[in-house]
Enzyme design. Sequence first.
Site, PDB file in Angstrom:
ATOM      1  N   PRO A   1       0.827  -1.205   0.000  1.00  7.85           N
ATOM      2  CA  PRO A   1       0.000   0.000   0.000  1.00  7.85           C
ATOM      3  C   PRO A   1       0.862   1.257   0.000  1.00  7.85           C
ATOM      4  O   PRO A   1       1.863   1.337   0.717  1.00  7.85           O
ATOM      5  CB  PRO A   1      -0.789  -0.122   1.307  1.00  7.85           C
ATOM      6  CG  PRO A   1      -0.817  -1.588   1.581  1.00  7.85           C
ATOM      7  CD  PRO A   1       0.494  -2.117   1.103  1.00  7.85           C
ATOM      8  N   GLU A   2       0.493   2.212  -0.827  1.00  8.84           N
ATOM      9  CA  GLU A   2       1.243   3.460  -0.888  1.00  8.84           C
ATOM     10  C   GLU A   2       0.546   4.512  -0.029  1.00  8.84           C
ATOM     11  O   GLU A   2      -0.464   4.236   0.630  1.00  8.84           O
ATOM     12  CB  GLU A   2       1.418   3.869  -2.348  1.00  8.84           C
ATOM     13  CG  GLU A   2       2.109   2.772  -3.150  1.00  8.84           C
ATOM     14  CD  GLU A   2       2.652   3.194  -4.501  1.00  8.84           C
ATOM     15  OE1 GLU A   2       2.988   4.374  -4.691  1.00  8.84           O
ATOM     16  OE2 GLU A   2       2.749   2.318  -5.392  1.00  8.84           O
TER      17      GLU A   2
ATOM     18  N   LYS B   1       3.928   5.626   4.732  1.00  6.10           N
ATOM     19  CA  LYS B   1       3.326   4.296   4.722  1.00  6.10           C
ATOM     20  C   LYS B   1       3.032   3.762   6.121  1.00  6.10           C
ATOM     21  O   LYS B   1       2.715   2.589   6.283  1.00  6.10           O
ATOM     22  CB  LYS B   1       4.251   3.321   3.976  1.00  6.10           C
ATOM     23  CG  LYS B   1       4.474   3.695   2.509  1.00  6.10           C
ATOM     24  CD  LYS B   1       5.393   2.707   1.824  1.00  6.10           C
ATOM     25  CE  LYS B   1       5.628   3.099   0.367  1.00  6.10           C
ATOM     26  NZ  LYS B   1       6.510   2.141  -0.320  1.00  6.10           N
TER      27      LYS B   1
ATOM     28  N   ARG C   1      13.047  -3.921  -7.188  1.00  9.26           N
ATOM     29  CA  ARG C   1      11.651  -3.564  -7.471  1.00  9.26           C
ATOM     30  C   ARG C   1      11.500  -3.300  -8.966  1.00  9.26           C
ATOM     31  O   ARG C   1      12.402  -2.762  -9.614  1.00  9.26           O
ATOM     32  CB  ARG C   1      11.230  -2.313  -6.681  1.00  9.26           C
ATOM     33  CG  ARG C   1      11.287  -2.466  -5.181  1.00  9.26           C
ATOM     34  CD  ARG C   1      10.318  -3.505  -4.649  1.00  9.26           C
ATOM     35  NE  ARG C   1       8.936  -3.197  -4.969  1.00  9.26           N
ATOM     36  CZ  ARG C   1       8.170  -2.370  -4.259  1.00  9.26           C
ATOM     37  NH1 ARG C   1       8.652  -1.765  -3.184  1.00  9.26           N
ATOM     38  NH2 ARG C   1       6.915  -2.163  -4.609  1.00  9.26           N
TER      39      ARG C   1
END
Length: 338
Positions: free
Chosen positions: A2-3, A52, A328
């Site tokens: 989740p950002e 976050k 990533r």
Amino acid sequence: MPEGHSVHRIARQFSRNFVGRRVRASSPQGRFAEGAALLDGREPTRARAVGKQMFLAFEGDLWLRVHLGLYGAWDFAGEILVDPTIASANGRMGQTNQRGTVLDEPIYDDAGENSLTSIGAPRKTRVHVRMSEQTKGLDEADGLAAPDAEWPPPVVGQVRLRLLTDATCADLRGPTACVVETGEQVQAVIDRLGPDPLVGDPAENEERFVRAVRRRNVAIGQLLMDQAVVSGIGNVYRAELLFRAGLDPHTPGKVIPEETLRGLWRDWDALLRIGVETGQMMTMDGLEGEAWRRAMASRDDRHWVYHRAGLPCRVCGTEIALEEMQARKLYWCPGCQR
């Protein structure tokens, strides 16, 4: 993972549904039993998000700090009061677009990203929720769960922490961090984080971001993911912000013009607010009518480059590149981002 927009929405959920209401805390899974015992019977006094991480204050100078990580999520059940910034005039859940027009019906994407009942890692839930036209078993006169709805709801799966008021339940599953800390410890965590556009002084936040980037001989694609440089940006927002700025992800931060960085920060501010408002990472501009609805319903129609590896760029036609940067996935357009 989740950002930032999701974590701010979580904090809003807790502000409206838990702050000021005494809670029962438990750890059905057992892994947070000691922490739950410390919180049990206390009243939350404040909820806030920074990047976050979400922080829920309880009376007695105790704070619950949660970082969802890759797999964590909060599932809400029971009576849920909707934040007015995402509620339509008739009191039901709504969404507003970039022009501020309230949509008559909620639009759910295939991952349920804008769901009021589950925020975090994608999951399917069976809950009874207030103000949702799609929920069965509600008394439409008052928005409460029907008499035959089980309360509290049964525990499903590995619930690390359950917070329960007389009307609302929040279940936490799979977080990277779930700890009880003092106010001093929480402040130490926040002090290590980079600026968040929705927290603190806007001008000071912008200056902090510009200074942090320009003193580093590190690729901007890496810096945007460094939570000590800027809070809340993850893989999706990184790719989309860099495309919108026309920045090669490999450009060292210290060589990027100051005005470009200021524009990048202000764009992050704008996209984050849209994300908090709509519940989705909407990064394409100028969408109207059916195009907007398609984008709200499908991630494939709301991003410029993210998840578009091998497809032609929406602007120049160049094939969207995919590579790894610090383990990533990085999506970018070699034609537009030079």
